[in-house]
Write an enzyme that holds these catalytic residues in place. Structure first.
Site, PDB file in Angstrom:
ATOM      1  CE  LYS A 210      38.387  36.860  53.906  1.00  0.00           C
ATOM      2  NZ  LYS A 210      37.584  37.371  52.798  1.00  0.00           N
TER       3      LYS A 210
ATOM      4  CE  LYS B 261      45.465  38.634  46.535  1.00  0.00           C
ATOM      5  NZ  LYS B 261      43.894  37.665  46.599  1.00  0.00           N
TER       6      LYS B 261
ATOM      7  CE  LYS C 248      38.829  44.253  48.687  1.00  0.00           C
ATOM      8  NZ  LYS C 248      38.084  44.425  48.282  1.00  0.00           N
TER       9      LYS C 248
HETATM   10  N1  TRP Z   1      34.648  34.947  48.175  1.00  0.00           N
HETATM   11  C1  TRP Z   1      34.736  36.073  46.846  1.00  0.00           C
HETATM   12  C2  TRP Z   1      36.323  36.678  47.131  1.00  0.00           C
HETATM   13  O1  TRP Z   1      36.754  36.849  48.178  1.00  0.00           O
HETATM   14  C3  TRP Z   1      33.768  36.778  46.902  1.00  0.00           C
HETATM   15  C4  TRP Z   1      32.610  36.530  46.084  1.00  0.00           C
HETATM   16  C5  TRP Z   1      30.970  36.141  47.282  1.00  0.00           C
HETATM   17  C6  TRP Z   1      32.607  36.032  45.838  1.00  0.00           C
HETATM   18  N2  TRP Z   1      30.446  35.663  46.391  1.00  0.00           N
HETATM   19  C7  TRP Z   1      30.753  35.114  45.290  1.00  0.00           C
HETATM   20  C8  TRP Z   1      33.153  35.390  44.434  1.00  0.00           C
HETATM   21  C9  TRP Z   1      30.324  34.125  44.515  1.00  0.00           C
HETATM   22  C10 TRP Z   1      32.383  34.431  43.186  1.00  0.00           C
HETATM   23  C11 TRP Z   1      30.969  34.179  43.419  1.00  0.00           C
HETATM   24  O2  TRP Z   1      36.958  37.429  46.394  1.00  0.00           O
END
Ligand code: TRP
Length: 347
Positions: free
Chosen positions: A122, A206, A209
């Site tokens: 990212k 992948k 979005k």
């Molecule tokens: N990082 C996850 C993603 O990009 C999103 C996310 C933030 C998450 N907090 C979380 C997923 C806690 C599971 C549990 O998809």
């Protein structure tokens, strides 16, 4: 440490999704459908969170954020998440996430964060200009999970590394502060057929979005016509389908379309090839389009219906936040107590 500290922690499910753009078929098959399936089990509490605090770790427009939060909530509801069975809320509304996130910034190690591949992806080339929030993103994710002592986390396989970090943070907290079993060791729940859903324009990337080409993905909000057209236009190769999965090696587009069919039909790629092996895409694509329209277009219709009533969505989120905060606050009280912070979190 392999056993997730069993006795003390009742099973509890937590997951989060960022409110950045439309959910795609890939998000649905890789995660959200699994959230819905977990509602079958009455014995566990489930929390599904719109992680708006994670969304601000990268450039965003305040004028668009509230719409994105409501849109994702509508997609959750339209996909079958039921506020009577699951707690649905947005992260910023429950301040315990930010509180524990800060504490975890002090537990987690720079060396651990430096290994996170999602940060590297990212941040891109200009890492010096990435936000500090993007760097500590995984610490906040650990807080999301552990502030509820969640034991199970349904996610796509790209989140495995963050889950490992969550386990490391939990173990270090428990160890450093002499509170064995204070936090559980949460387990990822990755759907077995998490055939990674790839772009319809490039079978090696992948489905995303954020891809500039809308034809590269199926959005949950797409109409039946849009879905059928995107599948018709999907990139393929000139060969007929093989009769076994081994024949899909080096055919990324063919493998992706077969994978989508299998995931939507709830069968294996082998079973799909038993039916379609030897036939060309002229036969296969219409069958795939029909199946995708049947499974996904009703979700889009429901998203549009729900989006016409933002008041309802806001009520769902407000109610979910109240329920989530009631679970998190006593755990935060124990955290502050453990750290020796006089009256922490009470003003
Ligand atoms: N990082 C996850 C993603 O990009 C999103 C996310 C933030 C998450 N907090 C979380 C997923 C806690 C599971 C549990 O998809």
């Amino acid at each position: 440490m392999t056993e997730p500290s069993p006795a003390r922690h009742t099973p509890r499910v937590f997951s989060g999704v960022q409110p950045t753009g439309n959910l795609t078929l890939g998000n649905y098959l890789g995660a959200v459908r699994n959230f819905v399936a977990l509602q079958e089990d009455d014995s566990v509490e489930r929390l599904y969170c719109v992680v708006d605090m994670h969304a601000i770790t990268q450039p965003f427009k305040p004028a668009e954020l509230s719409g994105a939060i409501r849109q994702l909530t509508a997609a959750f509801l339209a996909s079958g998440l039921d506020p009577a069975k699951s707690i649905l809320f947005n992260q910023s509304r429950v301040t315990a996430h930010a509180e524990l996130g800060w504490i975890f910034n002090c537990v987690s190690r720079l060396g651990w964060l430096n290994r996170m591949t999602q940060f590297k992806d990212k941040a891109g080339k200009n890492r010096e200009n990435a936000s500090a929030g993007l760097y500590v993103y995984p610490n906040l994710m650990a807080a999301d999970i552990l502030v509820y002592r969640a034991t199970h986390v349904p996610v796509g396989d790209d989140q495995k590394q963050h889950l490992e970090l969550t386990r490391d943070i939990a173990a270090k907290f428990n160890n450093d502060f002499g509170v064995p079993d204070f936090f559980p060791q949460p387990e990822p729940l990755i759907p077995p057929e998490s055939a990674r859903i790839m772009s319809l324009r490039d079978g090696t990337a992948k489905m995303s979005k954020s891809d500039p080409s809308d034809n590269s993905r199926i959005n949950l909000s797409d109409t039946a016509d849009a879905i059928a057209q995107k599948i018709r236009k999907a990139k393929t190769d000139p060969e007929p389908l093989p009769s076994e999965t081994a024949g899909l090696t080096d055919r990324p587009e063919a493998r992706n379309l077969v994978g989508i069919y299998a995931a939507l039909a709830g069968t294996s790629a082998d079973a799909v090839l038993t039916e379609f092996g030897g036939r060309g895409f002229g036969d296969f694509k219409p069958a795939l389009a029909d199946l995708t329209v049947e499974k996904i277009a009703p979700i889009g219709e429901e998203i549009r219906r729900l989006s016409a009533d933002p008041g309802h969505i806001d009520t769902v989120l407000a109610d979910g936040a109240t329920r989530a905060a009631a679970l998190a606050r006593p755990i935060m009280d124990e955290v502050y107590e453990t750290l020796g912070m006089v009256g922490g979190g009470t003003a």
